[in-house]
Write a protein that holds these residues in place. Structure first.
Motif, short mmCIF file in Angstrom:
data_model
loop_
_atom_site.label_atom_id
_atom_site.label_comp_id
_atom_site.label_asym_id
_atom_site.label_seq_id
_atom_site.Cartn_x
_atom_site.Cartn_y
_atom_site.Cartn_z
N ALA A 23 0.82 -1.22 0.00
CA ALA A 23 0.00 0.00 0.00
C ALA A 23 0.85 1.27 0.00
CB ALA A 23 -0.94 0.00 1.21
N GLN A 29 -4.09 1.50 -6.87
CA GLN A 29 -5.28 0.65 -7.00
C GLN A 29 -6.17 0.74 -5.77
OE1 GLN A 29 -5.72 -0.53 -9.95
NE2 GLN A 29 -7.67 -1.49 -9.52
N ARG A 30 -5.55 0.67 -4.59
CA ARG A 30 -6.32 0.78 -3.36
C ARG A 30 -6.94 2.18 -3.22
NH1 ARG A 30 -1.81 -2.31 -1.98
NH2 ARG A 30 -2.25 -4.30 -0.95
N THR A 46 -4.29 6.00 1.84
CA THR A 46 -3.87 4.62 1.58
C THR A 46 -2.46 4.39 2.11
OG1 THR A 46 -5.30 4.48 -0.35
CG2 THR A 46 -3.48 2.91 -0.23
N THR A 80 -10.17 -0.53 6.19
CA THR A 80 -9.68 -1.30 5.05
C THR A 80 -10.72 -2.33 4.62
OG1 THR A 80 -7.38 -1.03 5.72
CG2 THR A 80 -7.87 -2.90 4.29
N GLY A 84 -12.52 -1.63 1.28
CA GLY A 84 -11.89 -2.51 0.30
C GLY A 84 -12.70 -3.70 -0.13
N HIS A 85 -13.65 -4.12 0.68
CA HIS A 85 -14.40 -5.34 0.36
C HIS A 85 -15.91 -5.17 0.56
CE1 HIS A 85 -10.52 -7.13 0.02
NE2 HIS A 85 -10.22 -6.80 1.25
#
Length: 124
Positions: A23, A29-30, A46, A80, A84-85
């Motif tokens: 990161a 990307q993140r 990030t 995160t 992120g999910h």
């Protein structure tokens, strides 16, 4: 301190050190996910999150303030996981299943971190 605690902390911390380095070094990307969540300065956030993971994971591995380090990792892992999910944003299918799997993996990591926080080093 038992050898199991030392090895367990190091194994748990390894994913945070590796992911945090990634990161910090390659935030692009993140950062897209952070931007989609509407947060400001996505690349900087990030990299800060990654830095917290590297530092706290390294300290936990070395046994330096492991409970505090685990709390810092928990604080970094919650956003995160949510940012992120976000499996709830996907229709049924492979992408949703993949995000659910990563979300559940992060919940399991949170459980491991909570065990480190709870470990006062007392003999039972």
């Amino acid at each position: 301190m038992s050898i199991l605690n030392v090895v367990g902390r190091a194994a748990l911390a390894s994913i945070f050190v590796q992911g945090g380095l990634s990161a910090v070094q390659q935030p692009q990307q993140r950062a897209k996910l952070v931007a989609q969540a509407g947060l400001p300065a996505p690349e900087l956030l990030t990299q800060i999150n990654g830095g917290v993971m590297v530092l706290s994971g390294s300290l936990m591995t070395l046994g330096i303030m492991p409970r505090t380090s685990a709390l810092a990792l928990l604080a970094a892992l919650v956003p995160t996981t949510v940012v992120g999910h976000p499996f709830w944003q996907f229709e049924e299918g492979a992408q949703r299943q993949g995000q659910m799997l990563h979300f559940a993996k992060n919940l399991a990591l949170m459980g491991g971190l909570l065990l480190v926080v709870a470990d006062t080093g007392e003999r039972r």
